[in-house]
Structure formats: structure tokens, C-alpha cells
Design a protein around this motif. Structure first.
Motif, PDB file in Angstrom:
ATOM      1  N   THR A 128       0.843  -1.204   0.135  1.00 42.77           N
ATOM      2  CA  THR A 128      -0.067  -0.040   0.016  1.00 42.77           C
ATOM      3  C   THR A 128       0.891   1.294  -0.057  1.00 42.77           C
ATOM      4  OG1 THR A 128      -0.026   0.027   2.332  1.00 42.77           O
ATOM      5  CG2 THR A 128      -1.810  -1.216   1.343  1.00 42.77           C
ATOM      6  N   GLY A 129       0.287   2.177  -0.328  1.00 42.22           N
ATOM      7  CA  GLY A 129       1.045   3.690  -0.024  1.00 42.22           C
ATOM      8  C   GLY A 129       1.673   4.158  -1.413  1.00 42.22           C
ATOM      9  N   PHE A 130       1.289   3.402  -2.634  1.00 45.57           N
ATOM     10  CA  PHE A 130       2.035   4.006  -3.769  1.00 45.57           C
ATOM     11  C   PHE A 130       0.986   4.327  -4.685  1.00 45.57           C
ATOM     12  CE2 PHE A 130       5.140   1.192  -1.962  1.00 45.57           C
ATOM     13  CZ  PHE A 130       6.219   1.857  -2.047  1.00 45.57           C
ATOM     14  N   THR A 131       1.145   5.311  -5.564  1.00 45.54           N
ATOM     15  CA  THR A 131       0.023   5.832  -6.638  1.00 45.54           C
ATOM     16  C   THR A 131       0.738   5.390  -7.881  1.00 45.54           C
ATOM     17  OG1 THR A 131      -0.594   7.379  -5.056  1.00 45.54           O
ATOM     18  CG2 THR A 131      -1.166   7.772  -7.291  1.00 45.54           C
ATOM     19  N   LYS A 132      -0.153   4.776  -8.667  1.00 42.66           N
ATOM     20  CA  LYS A 132       0.154   4.430  -9.914  1.00 42.66           C
ATOM     21  C   LYS A 132       0.519   5.731 -10.779  1.00 42.66           C
ATOM     22  CE  LYS A 132      -1.439   2.059 -14.301  1.00 42.66           C
ATOM     23  NZ  LYS A 132      -2.683   1.357 -15.102  1.00 42.66           N
ATOM     24  N   GLY A 133       1.418   5.566 -11.468  1.00 35.66           N
ATOM     25  CA  GLY A 133       2.462   6.828 -12.299  1.00 35.66           C
ATOM     26  C   GLY A 133       3.307   7.556 -11.577  1.00 35.66           C
ATOM     27  N   ASP A 134       3.524   7.303 -10.268  1.00 35.78           N
ATOM     28  CA  ASP A 134       4.349   7.705  -9.399  1.00 35.78           C
ATOM     29  C   ASP A 134       6.001   7.443  -9.980  1.00 35.78           C
ATOM     30  OD1 ASP A 134       2.784   9.635  -8.384  1.00 35.78           O
ATOM     31  OD2 ASP A 134       2.957   9.015  -6.472  1.00 35.78           O
ATOM     32  N   ALA A 135       6.913   8.497  -9.877  1.00 41.12           N
ATOM     33  CA  ALA A 135       8.126   7.908 -10.433  1.00 41.12           C
ATOM     34  C   ALA A 135       9.203   7.630  -9.191  1.00 41.12           C
ATOM     35  CB  ALA A 135       8.910   9.238 -11.166  1.00 41.12           C
ATOM     36  N   TYR A 136       9.867   6.574  -9.275  1.00 42.45           N
ATOM     37  CA  TYR A 136      10.800   6.316  -8.207  1.00 42.45           C
ATOM     38  C   TYR A 136      12.056   5.644  -8.865  1.00 42.45           C
ATOM     39  CZ  TYR A 136       7.057   5.997  -4.900  1.00 42.45           C
ATOM     40  OH  TYR A 136       5.865   6.424  -3.781  1.00 42.45           O
ATOM     41  N   GLY A 167      16.689  -7.729 -14.144  1.00 39.32           N
ATOM     42  CA  GLY A 167      16.671  -6.217 -14.014  1.00 39.32           C
ATOM     43  C   GLY A 167      15.994  -5.460 -15.016  1.00 39.32           C
ATOM     44  N   GLY A 168      16.422  -4.081 -15.114  1.00 39.42           N
ATOM     45  CA  GLY A 168      15.549  -3.183 -15.589  1.00 39.42           C
ATOM     46  C   GLY A 168      15.828  -2.931 -17.183  1.00 39.42           C
ATOM     47  N   MET A 169      16.725  -3.765 -17.997  1.00 38.64           N
ATOM     48  CA  MET A 169      16.832  -3.464 -19.288  1.00 38.64           C
ATOM     49  C   MET A 169      15.650  -4.455 -19.911  1.00 38.64           C
ATOM     50  SD  MET A 169      19.467  -1.974 -20.165  1.00 38.64           S
ATOM     51  CE  MET A 169      20.841  -1.417 -19.271  1.00 38.64           C
ATOM     52  N   ALA A 170      14.435  -3.834 -19.734  1.00 40.16           N
ATOM     53  CA  ALA A 170      13.058  -4.397 -20.232  1.00 40.16           C
ATOM     54  C   ALA A 170      12.121  -3.304 -20.174  1.00 40.16           C
ATOM     55  CB  ALA A 170      12.684  -5.448 -19.440  1.00 40.16           C
ATOM     56  N   GLU A 171      10.893  -3.802 -20.510  1.00 43.26           N
ATOM     57  CA  GLU A 171       9.955  -2.800 -20.597  1.00 43.26           C
ATOM     58  C   GLU A 171       9.342  -2.624 -19.061  1.00 43.26           C
ATOM     59  OE1 GLU A 171       6.810  -3.143 -23.901  1.00 43.26           O
ATOM     60  OE2 GLU A 171       8.289  -4.950 -24.449  1.00 43.26           O
ATOM     61  N   TYR A 172       9.304  -3.522 -18.309  1.00 40.42           N
ATOM     62  CA  TYR A 172       8.941  -3.806 -16.871  1.00 40.42           C
ATOM     63  C   TYR A 172       9.875  -4.507 -15.947  1.00 40.42           C
ATOM     64  CZ  TYR A 172       4.362  -2.142 -19.150  1.00 40.42           C
ATOM     65  OH  TYR A 172       3.479  -1.506 -19.817  1.00 40.42           O
ATOM     66  N   VAL A 173       9.755  -4.163 -14.722  1.00 36.66           N
ATOM     67  CA  VAL A 173      10.594  -4.697 -13.749  1.00 36.66           C
ATOM     68  C   VAL A 173      10.011  -4.641 -12.391  1.00 36.66           C
ATOM     69  CG1 VAL A 173      11.877  -2.715 -13.010  1.00 36.66           C
ATOM     70  CG2 VAL A 173      13.093  -4.836 -12.946  1.00 36.66           C
ATOM     71  N   THR A 174      10.171  -5.888 -11.606  1.00 36.61           N
ATOM     72  CA  THR A 174       9.395  -5.867 -10.339  1.00 36.61           C
ATOM     73  C   THR A 174      10.518  -5.558  -9.300  1.00 36.61           C
ATOM     74  OG1 THR A 174      10.068  -8.195  -9.978  1.00 36.61           O
ATOM     75  CG2 THR A 174       7.797  -7.705 -11.024  1.00 36.61           C
ATOM     76  N   VAL A 175      10.239  -4.914  -8.228  1.00 34.58           N
ATOM     77  CA  VAL A 175      10.944  -4.394  -7.361  1.00 34.58           C
ATOM     78  C   VAL A 175      10.319  -4.442  -5.870  1.00 34.58           C
ATOM     79  CG1 VAL A 175      12.371  -2.223  -6.537  1.00 34.58           C
ATOM     80  CG2 VAL A 175      12.059  -2.557  -8.710  1.00 34.58           C
ATOM     81  N   PRO A 176      11.087  -4.796  -4.775  1.00 32.48           N
ATOM     82  CA  PRO A 176      10.542  -4.980  -3.576  1.00 32.48           C
ATOM     83  C   PRO A 176      10.029  -3.484  -3.126  1.00 32.48           C
ATOM     84  CG  PRO A 176      12.480  -6.375  -3.793  1.00 32.48           C
ATOM     85  CD  PRO A 176      12.389  -5.500  -4.864  1.00 32.48           C
ATOM     86  N   ALA A 177       8.934  -3.505  -2.493  1.00 33.47           N
ATOM     87  CA  ALA A 177       8.526  -2.011  -2.179  1.00 33.47           C
ATOM     88  C   ALA A 177       9.439  -1.313  -1.306  1.00 33.47           C
ATOM     89  CB  ALA A 177       7.153  -2.055  -1.294  1.00 33.47           C
ATOM     90  N   ARG A 178      10.456  -1.898  -0.356  1.00 31.29           N
ATOM     91  CA  ARG A 178      11.166  -1.318   0.515  1.00 31.29           C
ATOM     92  C   ARG A 178      12.403  -0.569  -0.234  1.00 31.29           C
ATOM     93  NH1 ARG A 178      16.005  -3.594   2.021  1.00 31.29           N
ATOM     94  NH2 ARG A 178      16.932  -2.924   3.838  1.00 31.29           N
ATOM     95  N   ASN A 179      12.662  -1.099  -1.589  1.00 28.78           N
ATOM     96  CA  ASN A 179      13.682  -0.540  -2.182  1.00 28.78           C
ATOM     97  C   ASN A 179      13.394   0.538  -3.258  1.00 28.78           C
ATOM     98  OD1 ASN A 179      14.512  -3.198  -1.454  1.00 28.78           O
ATOM     99  ND2 ASN A 179      16.103  -3.251  -2.793  1.00 28.78           N
ATOM    100  N   LEU A 180      12.301   1.128  -3.117  1.00 31.22           N
ATOM    101  CA  LEU A 180      11.947   2.351  -4.055  1.00 31.22           C
ATOM    102  C   LEU A 180      12.144   3.452  -3.288  1.00 31.22           C
ATOM    103  CD1 LEU A 180       8.574   0.830  -5.666  1.00 31.22           C
ATOM    104  CD2 LEU A 180      10.796   1.035  -6.444  1.00 31.22           C
ATOM    105  N   VAL A 181      12.829   4.267  -3.955  1.00 34.94           N
ATOM    106  CA  VAL A 181      13.117   5.745  -3.372  1.00 34.94           C
ATOM    107  C   VAL A 181      12.310   6.738  -4.313  1.00 34.94           C
ATOM    108  CG1 VAL A 181      14.866   7.555  -2.931  1.00 34.94           C
ATOM    109  CG2 VAL A 181      15.416   5.146  -2.586  1.00 34.94           C
ATOM    110  N   PRO A 182      11.555   7.676  -3.828  1.00 35.23           N
ATOM    111  CA  PRO A 182      10.686   8.462  -4.492  1.00 35.23           C
ATOM    112  C   PRO A 182      11.595   9.535  -5.183  1.00 35.23           C
ATOM    113  CG  PRO A 182      10.177   8.991  -2.128  1.00 35.23           C
ATOM    114  CD  PRO A 182      11.161   7.706  -2.317  1.00 35.23           C
ATOM    115  N   LEU A 183      11.035   9.891  -6.528  1.00 35.21           N
ATOM    116  CA  LEU A 183      11.891  11.168  -7.388  1.00 35.21           C
ATOM    117  C   LEU A 183      11.001  12.222  -7.529  1.00 35.21           C
ATOM    118  CD1 LEU A 183      13.264   8.694 -10.131  1.00 35.21           C
ATOM    119  CD2 LEU A 183      14.505  10.099  -8.477  1.00 35.21           C
ATOM    120  N   GLY A 184       9.831  12.191  -7.014  1.00 36.03           N
ATOM    121  CA  GLY A 184       8.900  13.709  -7.085  1.00 36.03           C
ATOM    122  C   GLY A 184       8.792  13.877  -8.567  1.00 36.03           C
ATOM    123  N   ASP A 185       9.036  15.141  -8.789  1.00 36.32           N
ATOM    124  CA  ASP A 185       8.984  15.475 -10.170  1.00 36.32           C
ATOM    125  C   ASP A 185      10.144  15.594 -11.059  1.00 36.32           C
ATOM    126  OD1 ASP A 185      10.116  17.683  -8.666  1.00 36.32           O
ATOM    127  OD2 ASP A 185       8.509  19.190  -9.359  1.00 36.32           O
TER     128      ASP A 185
END
Length: 348
Positions: free
Chosen positions: A78-86, A125-143
Motif C-alpha cells: 500500500t501507499g503507492f500511486t500508479k504513475g509516480d516515479a521512483y 533487472g530493468g533492461m526491459a519494459e517492466y521490472v519488479t522491485v521490492p517495495a522497500r527498495n523504492l526511493v521517490p523521485l517526485g517531479d
């Protein structure tokens, strides 16, 4: 989806169709904004031997420097919004030991028995169209621009952590820092040192273009070649540098760093060039340290993003489509990239 896959040792990666991943419990699916092509990837598929030091068993999708937009949440997230950048923190430890509890997954005590080292290092990893990441490993980038941010998860985090460990050596007036190797990590190291310390930053590389960029960032440069360490020491008035950072890690560059050191200095080898150095009581400056670091903590990455959003770190990147991603690796392997290649799988 399309992805760049490391399929076997000593074998160039391939671009192929693979299944789109689904986020598991505690994971987030990112629509990849950018994935940095790092020279460590070249070591993984071209240099390392099966069963040898650094070897990561294939197959898996490359890409350990990743950013993206939230696409789908796994069970319990929970606590994540679709479209937000990380930005994605790559290392993944056991999550239970003391090191992992500090956010220092790179030094997980159970690394030998974990199923993989990191996103893009054993785990897809991320050399693809999509990648899965543990929620704990996401750092918000804002704008902030997520494409330019992608390399910061290694090329920013790794020098930042090394420099943080050496800050006691650089506190005070009249200090000198040395940066050896002005590729992606070395250039950002110059920027971080200029932002966090008052030290005179000395930078060295074999490429004039790389040294010119370091000068633009506020460094004093010394060309490679005979007498390199002596010329570095001359800049310091003969006393030697207080902290040195070797982003190459070959025997010759470690030697230059060690020979440039002053009393009570700290030499950090960051590059994985496989070099070695012979220590001697009579040649090592008293109470100086030769050490190494690996990546950084997730807390460090939050601070790297703070510096990026404040404009203190400005990565130089070259954008490639996913379809052209193999060309980026060819150029990286040939030493023909002046900045960090970032694979951009989507138009927006």
C-alpha cells in the motif's frame, strides 16, 4: 515484453521477447523509465568466469540501475500511486540480518545463500519494459526526471557511499581529494566532493575529454603517465592527498592512489579492475588506510536523490531505445561512451 538478457558466460547479451513479470507479495511492478548500462554488466557477461570471483549465474535480464513509474502493486503493498516515479535500490539481502536491518543489503551476512545479489545481478533487472522491485527498495523521485536519475542507483550511490566513509579525512581546511578514473562514477564523485567538502579535488584519467569535464565541475586535473603520483603530490605541496578514490581498480591505478597518499590518509578502491597492491611498512604513509567499498545503503540512496533534486548532481547521459540497447553495450565495451548510456524502453 522485450528485454536484454544475459544468457551465458563470455557471451554477448541478446534482445528477446520474454514474459511480462507479475509483482509478488511485497513487490511493485515498475514501467521502466530508464535503465543504466554499467561497465559492471560487461564484467558479468564478458569478463567473469563461471564459478570465479564476481560470477553471477545466468540467465537473467540485465540492468541494476533502474527508475520507473508505478504500474501495479503486489499483495500487501500500500501507499503507492500508479504513475509516480521512483528510483530502485538494486541490492537485495535476506532482510533479516543486522546489515539488512541497517539498509546495508550489500553486506548481508547471508549473501552466499541468497538466491541473487541484486536486481539485474541474478534477479531480472530493468533492461526491459517492466521490472519488479521490492517495495522497500523504492526511493521517490517526485517531479525529477526519472530517466536521467536511473544511473544514480549505482553511479551516484557507489561514489557517495565511498566519499561518506572518507569525510572525516576531508574535514577542515587545506584538504585534498584524488579521483582516479573519470567515467560515469568518477565524474559524479567530483560533483559530490565539490558539494560536500571544501577539499581541492584532483582528478586524473587517460582521456583529455574526461579531464575537461572534471575541470568544468571544479577539479584540478593531472594527466596519466610517468611521474603521475609525483605531479599529484606537487599540487598538495608535497604532503600527499587526504583521501583517494580509485574508480578503476587496476594494479597501476591502485599504485598511483597509494603513492599519492599523505599521513593518516584513506585510499578507497571502488573499481573492480582486479588489481592488487603490495603493502610495505616502510613505504606506506603512517596510519594511512587502503580499503574498498561496495555500492551503498538505501539511506545513502535517499540522500543521493536529495542531491540530484537540489541540482548538486547532474548525470551526463546518452539515451538509447530498448531496440538499440545492444549498441549501447557494444560502445560501452569498446570504451566509446562519454557519458552513461541509459536505455529508455518507452517514449514517455
Amino acid at each position: 515484453m522485450r528485454a536484454i538478457v544475459f544468457e551465458d558466460y563470455k557471451t554477448f547479451p541478446v534482445l528477446k521477447d520474454v514474459d511480462k513479470p507479475k509483482p509478488g507479495p511485497g513487490e511493485v511492478l515498475l514501467k521502466v523509465a530508464g535503465a543504466g548500462a554499467c561497465h559492471s554488466d560487461v564484467a558479468v557477461y564478458y569478463e567473469f568466469e563461471k564459478g570465479g570471483p564476481g560470477a553471477v549465474p545466468p540467465p537473467f535480464i540485465l540492468g541494476h540501475e533502474n527508475s520507473g513509474w508505478v504500474e501495479e502493486l503486489g499483495e500487501g503493498v500500500t501507499g503507492f500511486t500508479k504513475g509516480d516515479a521512483y528510483l530502485a535500490y538494486g541490492p537485495i539481502g535476506c532482510g533479516k540480518c543486522r546489515a539488512c536491518s541497517r539498509g546495508q543489503d550489500t553486506y548481508c551476512v547471508n549473501a552466499a545463500t541468497n538466491p541473487y545479489l541484486a536486481i539485474g545481478l541474478g534477479r531480472d533487472g530493468g533492461m526491459a519494459e517492466y521490472v519488479t522491485v521490492p517495495a522497500r527498495n523504492l526511493v521517490p523521485l517526485g517531479d525529477a526526471d526519472p530517466v536521467a536519475a536511473a544511473p544514480l542507483s549505482d553511479a551516484g550511490l557507489t561514489p557517495y557511499h565511498a566519499i561518506q566513509q572518507a569525510l572525516p579525512n576531508l574535514n577542515g581546511g587545506g584538504k585534498f581529494a584524488l579521483v582516479i578514473g573519470l567515467g560515469g562514477l568518477g565524474q559524479i564523485a567530483v560533483q559530490i566532493l565539490r558539494a560536500l567538502t571544501g577539499a581541492t579535488v584532483i582528478a586524473t584519467d587517460m582521456k583529455d575529454e574526461a579531464m575537461a569535464k572534471a575541470v568544468d565541475a571544479g577539479a584540478v586535473t593531472v594527466a596519466g603517465g610517468d611521474g603521475q603520483a609525483e605531479r599529484i603530490r606537487d599540487i598538495t605541496g608535497g604532503k600527499g592527498v587526504d583521501a583517494a578514490f580509485d574508480f578503476v581498480g587496476a594494479s597501476g591505478t591502485i599504485a598511483v592512489a597509494a603513492q599519492s597518499m599523505g599521513l593518516k590518509g584513506r585510499c578507497t578502491v571502488v573499481g573492480i579492475g582486479g588489481g592488487s597492491y603490495e603493502w610495505s611498512f616502510f613505504t606506506n604513509p603512517y596510519e594511512s588506510t587502503l580499503t574498498n567499498t561496495y555500492w551503498g545503503t538505501i539511506e545513502d540512496l535517499h540522500e543521493v536523490v536529495d542531491m540530484y533534486r537540489a541540482g548538486q548532481i547532474v548525470p551526463e547521459i546518452e539515451r538509447y531505445s530498448l531496440e538499440d540497447g545492444l549498441d549501447a553495450y557494444r560502445k560501452l565495451q569498446a570504451g566509446e561512451l562519454s557519458g552513461r548510456a541509459v536505455i529508455v524502453p518507452h517514449d514517455s
